[in-house]
Structure formats: C-alpha cells, structure tokens
Scaffold this motif. Structure first.
Motif, PDB file in Angstrom:
ATOM      1  N   ASP A  45      41.804  50.050  44.097  1.00 56.60           N
ATOM      2  CA  ASP A  45      40.381  49.744  44.063  1.00 56.60           C
ATOM      3  C   ASP A  45      40.126  48.510  43.198  1.00 56.60           C
ATOM      4  OD1 ASP A  45      41.040  50.740  41.604  1.00 56.60           O
ATOM      5  OD2 ASP A  45      39.514  52.306  41.553  1.00 56.60           O
ATOM      6  N   LYS A  89      38.821  42.987  45.873  1.00 58.16           N
ATOM      7  CA  LYS A  89      37.945  42.984  47.043  1.00 58.16           C
ATOM      8  C   LYS A  89      38.405  41.990  48.106  1.00 58.16           C
ATOM      9  CE  LYS A  89      34.821  45.943  45.565  1.00 58.16           C
ATOM     10  NZ  LYS A  89      34.626  47.249  46.234  1.00 58.16           N
ATOM     11  N   ASN A  90      39.366  41.106  47.748  1.00 52.44           N
ATOM     12  CA  ASN A  90      39.793  40.076  48.686  1.00 52.44           C
ATOM     13  C   ASN A  90      41.313  40.071  48.806  1.00 52.44           C
ATOM     14  OD1 ASN A  90      37.085  39.037  48.996  1.00 52.44           O
ATOM     15  ND2 ASN A  90      37.319  38.160  46.957  1.00 52.44           N
ATOM     16  N   PRO A 102      38.353  40.357  53.680  1.00 50.12           N
ATOM     17  CA  PRO A 102      37.792  41.379  52.791  1.00 50.12           C
ATOM     18  C   PRO A 102      38.648  42.635  52.791  1.00 50.12           C
ATOM     19  CG  PRO A 102      36.566  41.293  54.855  1.00 50.12           C
ATOM     20  CD  PRO A 102      37.548  40.161  54.905  1.00 50.12           C
ATOM     21  N   GLN A 149      38.965  46.450  52.756  1.00 53.78           N
ATOM     22  CA  GLN A 149      38.178  47.617  53.133  1.00 53.78           C
ATOM     23  C   GLN A 149      39.109  48.819  53.205  1.00 53.78           C
ATOM     24  OE1 GLN A 149      36.833  45.722  56.777  1.00 53.78           O
ATOM     25  NE2 GLN A 149      34.757  45.591  55.980  1.00 53.78           N
ATOM     26  N   THR A 203      36.510  41.275  41.759  1.00 53.33           N
ATOM     27  CA  THR A 203      35.709  42.497  41.711  1.00 53.33           C
ATOM     28  C   THR A 203      34.556  42.463  42.706  1.00 53.33           C
ATOM     29  OG1 THR A 203      34.412  41.552  39.898  1.00 53.33           O
ATOM     30  CG2 THR A 203      36.291  42.941  39.307  1.00 53.33           C
ATOM     31  N   TYR A 231      33.236  40.686  46.699  1.00 51.15           N
ATOM     32  CA  TYR A 231      33.638  39.961  47.900  1.00 51.15           C
ATOM     33  C   TYR A 231      33.280  38.488  47.753  1.00 51.15           C
ATOM     34  CZ  TYR A 231      34.364  44.512  50.075  1.00 51.15           C
ATOM     35  OH  TYR A 231      34.825  45.763  50.367  1.00 51.15           O
TER      36      TYR A 231
END
Length: 811
Positions: free
Chosen positions: A72, A75-76, A95, A97, A454, A456
C-alpha cells in the motif's frame, strides 16, 4: 583543575560508550525501526506469452508486495522497455490499483534485436540497492524462412567456477562446508568434476556437480596453506581455480535444516580474540526479526542451538553472526518452506473447443474464504515455455537474491527432499545483503532521494522569475486543460499560487497528454504572463534515454526453442494482416498534418545538428514577446526563467552563470562565444533563444553546464508586438495510454470477423478480482483459425499475500 576536567571528560566518554553499547533489545528495536521506516517493495511482472515477434504487443501485469503483504506504499508503477544497448524504447507510468498495474508495449516493427530488456520499479524502490529492482530480458523471435528451423550451433564455451565457504570465510583449523557454482559465459550451468589439492599437490577432497552446476565439499584449511581446484567441464576442458584464502582466526557459522526448526553450530578458532568469546546470532526474514540469542564461547570453542521455524512464514531466512562488539563476522541464508504461501484456484472449462474459431468458456473458482487479484493468459500451446521466473519463484526466491538463479521455478515444483537439498545449494551460492548492519545498529538509514508516491500523478508546477510580492498580488493561476488524444474536453481551473511560486491541483488523474493553457488571474498578474517562466509537472519521474543495467541480476529466459518457428510464423502473419488492414483503412482517408507551434517553427528554421530538436530546458520566441524590448540584455531576460540556471548580473561583462555546479556554454548562431559578446547584444536583434540542459554534447568537452544558444534574426523576421495572440500553453504527460485487448466474438456480426485470424494470444485479462461473495468467474474467448491446443496460465495474489500459479495445457 586540569586533572579534574580530564578525569571528568574521561568519565563522560566512558559513560557515553557504555550507554551506546548495543544489546539484544536495542538491536531488535533498531531493526524494527528500520523495517518500519524503510519498508521494501517487491515486483513481479506477468506477460501474456513467452516470446514476441516484431510488431506484436506485449501485454503485462505487475504485482507489488511489501514484506509478506500486498503493498500500500506506492500509487504509481514505472516500467522501462529498452534495447540490448539500454536505449529506451518506452517509459511507461501506470496507476497502482489493488497493489497491481497493467499495460502494454508494442514491439517496433523495425526491431531486429534478439531481446528487449524490461526494468520495473516504484519510485520508493529507487532509494535502495538497484539489484532488487525487477529486471528481465524478453525474447524477440525474428522471422524464420523455413519450418526446418534449427537453433544455431552452440559455440565452444568457457566455464568459470566460484567457491562459497559457508558463512562467508574459511577459518584455519575449522572444518567448513564450501559450496561451488560452475557456469558458462552464457549463464548456463556447467557439469564439472575434479579435486581440491593443497600447495604440495596432495588431494584434500573431490568436487562433483550435484545440481545445475552446483555442489559442495568440506575443507579444514591449515594456517598459511593455499588450495587449488583442478577440474574439467562437460566438454572435457581442464581448468585450475584458486580457492579463497582462509582467515587465520575468527568464527564460523554452520546451518543444518530440519523439519520445524533450523539448527546452527558456531565454532571459533583457538586463537580468536576476546571479542569472539561472546557472540550474538540474529535471524531475520524480510526485515522482520525471527530469532535472537547471545552465546558464550569463553570456556568452549563450539556451541549449537536451533531456531523454531514451524510458525515462520515461508521464505529466505537470513542468519547473521556477530562478535561481542556487534560486528558481523559470518552470515548464511537458508530457505524455510512450510508450504503455506500459496493458494490454488480451480481452473476449468464449461465450454471447450479447439476447432477453428471454436467458442470457449473458462471457469475460475477461488476458495470462498479469500479475496484475490488474478490475471489470465490463454495462448497457442505451440509457442514454447518460458521456464524462468514465475510469480512464485520471483516473490519467494529470486526477488530476494543478488545474482541469477537457473530455472528457479524448479525449486517449487514439489516438496521432495531432493528438491530441498538442491535449493539449499542455491542458498549457499547466492548472496543476500539487504541490511547494512553498521547503519541499522547505529539507527541510521539510507539517503532517501525519492519520496514515496503517496498520491497518483497530479497536476502542478512552479513559477520562476517573479518576486514574492508579485506572486502574492497575482493570487491565482487561471488554467484551461484539454486532452491531446481522443478526450478533447476542456476543464477550467483556478489554482492558488503558493508564496514560493509552486502550485498544485490534486485529484486530477489523467492518461496520455494534456495541453495546459494558463494566465495569471488578477489584473496585477497580467504583466507576469510574459516576464516569467511557468513550468508544469505531474509528480512522477522521468527516465534517461539510455539505461545501464547489470546483466548478472537479470532473470534468465529459458524458452523451449522448438516453438520459435511457430511463434515467428504467427507473428509475421499477424503483422502482415495488420499492415494490410491499415492500407485498406487509409485508402479513403485524408491525413492533415499537425500544425506546428511558433516556437517549433523557429527551432526548425534556426537550429541545426545537435542543436536541433531534443528536449530543451526552455525555448523563447523573441519575435512574438513584447516584453523583450523593455529589458537590457539577454541575461536580464533569462534571469529566473529557467529552473536550476543561476544568473548573477554584473557590469562590464562580469555576469556569471551556474547550472548544476558548472558554467553553461554560450553560442550565437551556433558559434561558441563569451559573456561579453552576449551582454552587448540587443534583444531587438534576437529571434530565438534555446536553453539546453546539462550535459549538452554539442559543446566541446561535453557541456557539463548545459548551453544557451542565441539566434539572431534572419531577413524575413520582423518583431510582432501585437496583442491578443492567445494564451500561452505547455504540455504535460499523464499515465501511459493503455490499449484494450481485442478478443473477437464470432457469434455476432462484425466486418472484422471476415479477416484471417492468427492470434497467438487468444485471451488476456489482467484484472480478475474475486471476493468472498463472487468467487466463481467465467470468461469467454474464441479460438483462432490455426491453433489446436491452448496453454492457460493463471497467476495472482490473495488479499492476505498468498500466491497462486496454475498452468494447464488443453488439447
């Protein structure tokens, strides 16, 4: 008084040293703090098939773990595709996900290389040892002209052998297990046999390969003695290799694996210093402490113990031996396999047809007690098999090792004793150095140059060339954003400007490229439109045009070459059909060239050779900039407009410049000149200024400070002071555009269905998400015109970090 102060100072120094002396508790606390502050991410990339032809699309899915769990942190996700020389063919940003990312890369139709290198990472991973970034070569199969294709004859190869004493060193007088690994220059294991002799030629032990070039023997080194291995490879070629020199004193660490525990034996030499008479042993896995103990060797030279491992997660256990001063003296890795790391989805078919354009329905059933993130690939089974890393061997083994492992998936093929013994040879012959123990124990960490992603990719930038008062008066930046691709919708934004000139617009995720028009919103800010430089950024990282990578850390790609011909034929035919389709589609299409901006026209008109094109730091069109006539000279005009370029203006030609610690070179009409010459030029005589980032290879000596190229007006150029030519704009890159995998539906009418179908990848779905409620999923695909057997591969990760890989061949 002096004696008193001296005694006090000595007392304070002793007290300070005593207070700082590490203990088991403080070392554990240091490791825990390090792990919490510097968590490590790991990446595996799945591809739709094992090899590709020129012009084909590489479909991929990346999984990102942190420790034992889904990551976690970031973000990229970043991925670079390069040729064999490191020249970047594509830099992709996607991104993240559900701790994963998916995308595609089109192999250029003109590509003639045998491999394309893939490097994948997050920004956070760049702060640590680059050996643990994801690196792999994917095979590119060039067109073959005959179905009698045979691999080229193997050249005569030279083997090399490396020796690895258990724990790191042989100690004189202590019997030590010494592992070895023999490989050819291609990285393929060599089968060897021979003997180890001392300096007098006396045979000490024999050596013989046990598995994939690896084996081991025992050696009790004697003080001052040297040892040599005399061996031959499987081509009967003879070699001699000197073994690593033994230490005169010290301690050794021996590991013995058993069910539910790992035993250790610590031995010290009789002449070892006092710091070896009390020692500490620490076992960690993925930066988590598993076991710690202190042992005394003051009245004995040998002591043993065991580490309970029944409840330890499967993976590589790193065992480090420290002396009394907490200096590491020996280290060993071993593998714990409690067989709990995987889950096994059921993969079947509710409809199956290998006939031409036959309909198929895959059914995936994940145990209903877990959520999972999977990807599914169905290919022509004749393409061959890539027996390099899969998701299990990458996350459980090779992702934690420096160096390469041959055929790593073999070590997870079953849980037999023989496979476990072979895996132990891998542990003995591969290094593992995630920790720099001196830094960890001292409570230090690596220099963090790349903060975590942290958020996007966003939208932001900075204004250069304005004073704090001007920025306060300007207030906001008015922005019109429009896409350059299919999405041409406009977004109108008013963005606050911070006191340092920065601005940001969060929560604006976008793909492909944006065109950003901007203007200062307040009347007092209108004057800044022409006197400042506004830069825009997306918060991600860029990659150089060439990447250098260590081939010793690549994942091997061992492809069954019997599938090369079929792969080549299918790829070439699909490329031919695509080109034919393009010709048909374009027959009645009128193509209108994209209009070039004024500054692009100036660059094309004025610059040449190494000065033309490229990716300049800044470009200035003085033909259409009315503010230029009001300024004294070029340096006044440029001051504060180029990020990183420092200009200090002095009279009498004493202006100085600095960029990244060096002085930029100056050129007028691409002829090198000096500050005095440029200072005397009138801005009315200048058409165009181009600023090149360091280094600029058009400069003599490489241009370590970059370069400023000034172009004087040509006869037809007349300054245009008219107003209202429209808002200035910049472009900003977003996430890499992702294509949608094309899967035909032959049950419906579609003109595309009339063309020949030779797809080698029949189905690709990178985002299959299951839940406790929805754990049975079905997916339809149709066969092509030529395939008579399928290979189905399902890989993925559960919510709690367990790994899945299912491979089936359907005939």
């Amino acid at each position: 008084m002096q004696k008193y102060l001296l005694l006090l100072l000595l007392f304070l120094l002793q007290a300070g040293l005593f207070a700082q002396a590490p203990t088991l508790q403080t070392v554990k606390s240091s490791i825990d703090n390090y792990s919490a502050s510097f968590p490590k991410e790991r990446i595996y990339v799945q591809y739709d098939k094992p090899a590709y032809g020129a012009g084909e699309t590489v479909w991929f899915k990346a999984y990102i773990l942190k420790g034992f769990d889904n990551s976690d942190l970031s973000k990229n996700f970043y991925i670079d595709f390069t040729d064999s020389d490191g020249s970047v063919l594509m830099h992709g940003v996607y991104p993240v996900q559900v701790s994963s990312a998916a995308g595609n890369f089109d192999v250029p139709s003109w590509y003639k290389g045998k491999n394309i290198h893939v490097r994948a990472y997050t920004k956070w991973m760049l702060n640590f040892d680059s050996s643990f970034l994801y690196n792999k070569d994917i095979r590119i199969i060039q067109k073959q002209t005959t179905n009698n294709y045979r691999p080229a004859a193997k050249p005569v190869q030279t083997a090399a052998i490396d020796f690895f004493p258990e724990g790191g060193y042989c100690i004189a007088g202590i019997k030590t297990r010494v592992a070895f690994k023999a490989v050819y220059q291609t990285g393929v294991p060599a089968t060897v046999k021979g003997v180890v002799v001392n300096s007098k030629g006396v045979t000490i032990d024999s050596i013989k390969t046990q598995h994939d070039g690896m084996g081991s023997f025992y050696l009790e080194a004697q003080p001052g003695e040297t040892y040599t291995a005399k061996w031959i490879d499987d081509q009967k070629k003879a070699y001699q290799t000197t073994l690593p020199a033994a230490k005169n004193d010290g301690a050794s660490l021996e590991i013995r694996t058993a069910k539910e525990k790992t035993g250790f034996i610590i031995r010290r030499s009789d002449n070892a210093p006092d710091v070896y008479k009390q020692m500490h042993i620490v076992a960690t896995m993925l930066q988590q402490v598993v076991y710690m103990a202190s042992v005394k060797l003051d009245v004995t030279t040998v002591i043993g113990g065991s580490i309970p491992t029944a409840q330890v997660p499967s993976g590589i256990l790193q065992i480090t031996l420290f002396n009394a001063d907490w200096q590491p003296v020996a280290e060993r890795i071993t593998f714990i396999n409690n067989d709990e790391y995987h889950f096994d989805p059921e993969v079947g078919f509710s409809a199956l047809s290998t006939s031409k354009r036959g309909r198929n329905m895959i059914v995936i059933n994940v145990p209903d007690s877990m959520e999972s993130n999977l990807s599914v690939s169905v290919t022509d089974a004749g393409l061959g098999i890539d027996s390099s890393d899969d998701i299990i061997s990458r996350f459980m083994l090779t992702g934690e090792l420096k160096g390469r492992v041959y055929h790593p998936s073999y070590y997870f093929s079953n849980t037999s004793d023989s496979v476990a013994q072979h895996l132990e040879l891998v542990m003995l012959t591969n290094g593992w150095r995630r920790f720099k123990w001196d830094e960890v124990i001292a409570g230090k960490g690596p220099d963090i140059k790349f903060p975590r992603d942290t958020a996007y990719l966003g939208f932001g930038g900075k204004i250069y060339g304005a004073t704090p008062q001007q920025l306060r008066e300007a207030g906001n930046l008015f922005v019109i954003v429009t896409g350059k691709g299919k999405d041409t919708s406009k977004h109108y934004l008013t963005i606050p400007i911070n006191s340092d000139g920065t601005f940001t617009q969060p929560n604006m995720t976008f793909f492909d490229t944006l065109k950003v028009y901007y203007q200062f919103a307040s009347k007092s800010g209108f004057g800044l439109n022409n006197s400042t430089e506004v830069t825009f950024a997306n918060g991600g990282i860029t990659t150089p045009r060439r990447i250098f990578f260590d081939r010793n850390n690549l994942s091997y790609t061992y492809l069954d070459t019997t599938g090369d011909y079929r792969n080549s034929v299918l790829a070439a035919e699909e490329l031919r059909l695509q080109e034919l389709l393009k010709e048909t589609t374009l027959a009645n299409v009128t193509v209108t060239a994209k209009a070039k901006s004024p500054v692009e026209q100036l660059d094309e008109k004025y610059s040449h050779g190494l000065f033309s094109g490229g990716d300049p730091a800044a470009q200035f069109d003085l033909l259409h900039d009315p503010s230029g006539t009001a300024l004294h000279d070029v340096f006044t005009y440029l001051q504060g407009k180029v990020a990183g370029l420092q200009i200090s203006i002095g009279g009498g030609g004493n202006t100085t410049m600095s960029w990244r610690g060096s002085t930029p070179d100056l050129f007028v009409d691409e002829v090198k000149t000096d500050v005095g010459m440029v200072s005397s030029m009138s801005l009315n005589d200048i058409a165009y200024i181009k600023v090149m980032r360091p280094p600029f290879f058009g400069s003599p000596g490489g241009g370590s400070g970059g370069a400023i190229a000034i172009y004087t007006r040509k006869g037809g150029d007349v300054q245009d002071n008219s107003k209202g030519k429209g808002l200035p704009y910049k472009t900003i890159a977003g996430y890499t555009f992702r294509k949608e995998f094309y899967s035909p539906n032959y049950a419906t009418f579609n003109p595309m269905n009339d063309k020949e179908d030779v797809r080698s990848t029949l189905y690709w779905n990178p985002m299959v998400l299951t839940s406790i409620e929805n754990h049975i999923l079905k997916f339809q695909f149709y066969n092509n015109d030529v395939t008579d057997s399928f290979r189905v591969i399902v890989e993925g990760v559960s919510k709690d970090g367990k790994i899945a890989r299912i491979e089936k061949t359907i005939q």
